[in-house]
Design a protein around this motif. Structure first.
Motif, PDB file in Angstrom:
ATOM      1  N   ASP A 218       0.645  -1.014   0.030  1.00  0.00           N
ATOM      2  CA  ASP A 218       0.141  -0.124   0.084  1.00  0.00           C
ATOM      3  C   ASP A 218       0.968   1.245  -0.200  1.00  0.00           C
ATOM      4  O   ASP A 218       0.381   2.386  -0.456  1.00  0.00           O
ATOM      5  CB  ASP A 218      -1.022   0.105   1.239  1.00  0.00           C
ATOM      6  CG  ASP A 218      -1.743  -1.155   1.583  1.00  0.00           C
ATOM      7  OD1 ASP A 218      -2.690  -1.413   0.665  1.00  0.00           O
ATOM      8  OD2 ASP A 218      -1.366  -2.103   2.290  1.00  0.00           O
ATOM      9  N   ILE A 219       1.996   1.431   0.652  1.00  0.00           N
ATOM     10  CA  ILE A 219       2.781   2.224   1.158  1.00  0.00           C
ATOM     11  C   ILE A 219       4.248   2.242   0.618  1.00  0.00           C
ATOM     12  O   ILE A 219       4.777   1.032   0.519  1.00  0.00           O
ATOM     13  CB  ILE A 219       2.704   2.635   2.469  1.00  0.00           C
ATOM     14  CG1 ILE A 219       1.364   2.876   3.140  1.00  0.00           C
ATOM     15  CG2 ILE A 219       3.535   3.707   2.763  1.00  0.00           C
ATOM     16  CD1 ILE A 219       1.458   2.713   4.370  1.00  0.00           C
ATOM     17  N   VAL A 220       4.943   3.146  -0.048  1.00  0.00           N
ATOM     18  CA  VAL A 220       6.257   3.172  -0.229  1.00  0.00           C
ATOM     19  C   VAL A 220       6.917   3.911   0.791  1.00  0.00           C
ATOM     20  O   VAL A 220       6.858   5.075   0.917  1.00  0.00           O
ATOM     21  CB  VAL A 220       6.649   3.737  -1.699  1.00  0.00           C
ATOM     22  CG1 VAL A 220       8.210   3.683  -2.160  1.00  0.00           C
ATOM     23  CG2 VAL A 220       5.824   3.203  -2.928  1.00  0.00           C
ATOM     24  N   ASN A 221       8.196   2.958   1.262  1.00  0.00           N
ATOM     25  CA  ASN A 221       8.980   3.769   2.336  1.00  0.00           C
ATOM     26  C   ASN A 221      10.371   3.850   1.702  1.00  0.00           C
ATOM     27  O   ASN A 221      10.907   2.846   1.784  1.00  0.00           O
ATOM     28  CB  ASN A 221       8.881   2.867   3.399  1.00  0.00           C
ATOM     29  CG  ASN A 221       9.785   3.629   4.692  1.00  0.00           C
ATOM     30  OD1 ASN A 221      10.135   4.599   4.602  1.00  0.00           O
ATOM     31  ND2 ASN A 221      10.029   2.457   5.724  1.00  0.00           N
ATOM     32  N   ASP A 222      10.703   5.135   1.223  1.00  0.00           N
ATOM     33  CA  ASP A 222      11.787   5.308   0.559  1.00  0.00           C
ATOM     34  C   ASP A 222      13.246   5.852   1.123  1.00  0.00           C
ATOM     35  O   ASP A 222      12.951   6.991   1.590  1.00  0.00           O
ATOM     36  CB  ASP A 222      11.712   6.220  -0.958  1.00  0.00           C
ATOM     37  CG  ASP A 222      12.660   6.225  -1.532  1.00  0.00           C
ATOM     38  OD1 ASP A 222      13.951   5.888  -1.438  1.00  0.00           O
ATOM     39  OD2 ASP A 222      12.466   6.824  -2.817  1.00  0.00           O
ATOM     40  N   VAL A 223      14.065   5.091   1.616  1.00  0.00           N
ATOM     41  CA  VAL A 223      15.079   5.363   2.477  1.00  0.00           C
ATOM     42  C   VAL A 223      16.148   6.605   1.694  1.00  0.00           C
ATOM     43  O   VAL A 223      16.682   7.286   2.267  1.00  0.00           O
ATOM     44  CB  VAL A 223      16.106   4.356   2.805  1.00  0.00           C
ATOM     45  CG1 VAL A 223      15.058   3.439   3.750  1.00  0.00           C
ATOM     46  CG2 VAL A 223      16.839   3.679   1.795  1.00  0.00           C
TER      47      VAL A 223
ATOM     48  N   VAL B 219       5.282   6.405  -7.741  1.00  0.00           N
ATOM     49  CA  VAL B 219       4.409   6.891  -6.780  1.00  0.00           C
ATOM     50  C   VAL B 219       3.185   7.680  -7.216  1.00  0.00           C
ATOM     51  O   VAL B 219       2.039   7.268  -6.979  1.00  0.00           O
ATOM     52  CB  VAL B 219       5.137   7.805  -5.620  1.00  0.00           C
ATOM     53  CG1 VAL B 219       4.354   8.418  -4.655  1.00  0.00           C
ATOM     54  CG2 VAL B 219       6.215   6.974  -4.907  1.00  0.00           C
ATOM     55  N   ALA B 220       3.406   8.551  -8.194  1.00  0.00           N
ATOM     56  CA  ALA B 220       2.424   9.321  -8.995  1.00  0.00           C
ATOM     57  C   ALA B 220       1.509   8.334  -9.900  1.00  0.00           C
ATOM     58  O   ALA B 220       0.194   8.591  -9.513  1.00  0.00           O
ATOM     59  CB  ALA B 220       3.073  10.264  -9.791  1.00  0.00           C
ATOM     60  N   LYS B 221       2.030   7.365 -10.544  1.00  0.00           N
ATOM     61  CA  LYS B 221       1.125   6.357 -11.310  1.00  0.00           C
ATOM     62  C   LYS B 221       0.231   5.841 -10.322  1.00  0.00           C
ATOM     63  O   LYS B 221      -0.956   5.844 -10.701  1.00  0.00           O
ATOM     64  CB  LYS B 221       1.786   5.477 -12.080  1.00  0.00           C
ATOM     65  CG  LYS B 221       1.199   4.453 -12.762  1.00  0.00           C
ATOM     66  CD  LYS B 221       2.183   3.427 -13.707  1.00  0.00           C
ATOM     67  CE  LYS B 221       1.300   2.626 -14.347  1.00  0.00           C
ATOM     68  NZ  LYS B 221       2.048   1.636 -15.021  1.00  0.00           N
ATOM     69  N   TYR B 222       0.653   5.160  -9.335  1.00  0.00           N
ATOM     70  CA  TYR B 222      -0.150   4.434  -8.461  1.00  0.00           C
ATOM     71  C   TYR B 222      -0.877   5.179  -7.271  1.00  0.00           C
ATOM     72  O   TYR B 222      -1.496   4.636  -6.402  1.00  0.00           O
ATOM     73  CB  TYR B 222       0.749   3.367  -7.817  1.00  0.00           C
ATOM     74  CG  TYR B 222       0.872   2.253  -9.092  1.00  0.00           C
ATOM     75  CD1 TYR B 222       0.415   1.069  -9.114  1.00  0.00           C
ATOM     76  CD2 TYR B 222       2.324   2.315  -9.498  1.00  0.00           C
ATOM     77  CE1 TYR B 222       0.650   0.100  -9.978  1.00  0.00           C
ATOM     78  CE2 TYR B 222       2.788   1.306 -10.661  1.00  0.00           C
ATOM     79  CZ  TYR B 222       1.792   0.284 -10.911  1.00  0.00           C
ATOM     80  OH  TYR B 222       2.132  -0.530 -11.662  1.00  0.00           O
ATOM     81  N   GLN B 223      -0.663   6.476  -7.453  1.00  0.00           N
ATOM     82  CA  GLN B 223      -1.034   7.376  -6.137  1.00  0.00           C
ATOM     83  C   GLN B 223      -0.931   6.633  -4.661  1.00  0.00           C
ATOM     84  O   GLN B 223      -1.927   6.618  -4.083  1.00  0.00           O
ATOM     85  CB  GLN B 223      -2.463   7.744  -6.230  1.00  0.00           C
ATOM     86  CG  GLN B 223      -2.801   8.717  -7.372  1.00  0.00           C
ATOM     87  CD  GLN B 223      -2.123   9.871  -7.327  1.00  0.00           C
ATOM     88  OE1 GLN B 223      -2.554  10.739  -6.167  1.00  0.00           O
ATOM     89  NE2 GLN B 223      -1.235  10.299  -7.963  1.00  0.00           N
ATOM     90  N   ALA B 224       0.399   5.974  -4.579  1.00  0.00           N
ATOM     91  CA  ALA B 224       0.721   5.358  -3.401  1.00  0.00           C
ATOM     92  C   ALA B 224       1.171   6.499  -2.310  1.00  0.00           C
ATOM     93  O   ALA B 224       1.913   7.432  -2.415  1.00  0.00           O
ATOM     94  CB  ALA B 224       1.753   4.528  -3.649  1.00  0.00           C
TER      95      ALA B 224
END
Length: 252
Positions: free
Chosen positions: A95-100, A112-117
């Motif tokens: 559901d979520i992207v956690n980008d270090v 992120v924009a494409k999937y509106q995550a």
């Protein structure tokens, strides 16, 4: 947020959950212990880590996400800086992207924009010379907000992480931990991930990462009391029980 590292080399639990069945068992334990989000990572970002390919990372995380989705709709975040892994994980049910790397890697913002995550954007750059850690964080946040706006990413989908332990001195780490209110930008939510890190080791003089849970819970509780919205922890039961007692006593 409960940590599920499906890696052989993470600094405190590397190799513990590399088998899908064992990883799923741990996910079920975290759900029973009251976790709100399971954060799945397939690559260690400990100091001195050796980067693996996005193909290898995908092979580690996607089967675990799919297996968890077979029995639970618990929110899942994918801990990655590879846009290819983020895309595969979201399609597998994350559901979520956690980008270090805070969307510094080309292609991540487009995924992120494409999937509106929802996206957790970590500050993991070396601090600019002559700039305080708090000013450096603010400038980073402003840059990333502008990037998100340019790609029509909703403000409600943005969370920041000041990145304790990532390219930071011990002094800066302790400042971030001590003054969460100075790490906030406007009303964007914050995630703090200090569990078992060297900052805790320094504060309690404990070399063994798995023996740092009590100190980690204390630091996380302090952060929450200072207004941080989310904490990332290894010991979900310890954090959940601590919060339950703390909140009950505060109501009395």
């Amino acid at each position: 947020m409960g940590i599920l590292n499906v890696t052989p080399d993470s600094f405190s639990d590397g190799g513990d959950y590399t088998d899908v069945e064992i990883a799923v068992k741990h996910a079920k334990e975290m759900i029973e212990d009251g976790v709100d989000i399971i954060d799945i990572g397939g690559q260690s970002t400990r100091p001195g880590y050796v980067e693996i390919s996005f193909d290898e990372e995908m092979k580690r995380v996607v089967p675990v996400i799919q297996a968890i989705r077979a029995f639970s709709d618990i929110p899942i975040s994918i801990d990655t800086y590879f846009p290819e892994v983020a895309k595969a994980a979201l399609e597998a049910g994350a559901d979520i992207v956690n980008d270090v790397k805070g969307m510094d890697v080309s292609g991540m913002v487009e995924v992120v924009a494409k999937y509106q995550a929802p996206i957790i954007i970590m500050h993991s750059r070396p601090r600019q010379e002559g700039v305080s850690i708090f000013d450096d964080l603010a400038q980073f946040y402003q840059e990333k907000i502008a990037l998100c706006q340019a790609h029509n990413i909703s403000k409600e989908n943005i969370c920041f992480d000041p990145g304790i332990g990532f390219h930071k001195s011990m002094e800066d780490n302790e400042l971030i931990l001590s003054f969460p209110e100075k790490c906030r930008y406007e009303d964007y939510p914050l995630l703090y991930g200090v569990s078992r890190k060297r900052t805790i080791a320094h504060l309690i003089n404990e070399d063994k990462p798995k023996e740092r849970d009590f100190g980690s819970v204390a630091a996380s509780l302090y952060s929450l009391e200072k207004g941080v919205e989310m904490v990332r922890v290894h010991n979900v039961k310890g954090m959940s029980d601590t919060l339950a007692v703390w909140n009950k006593l505060k109501m009395n």
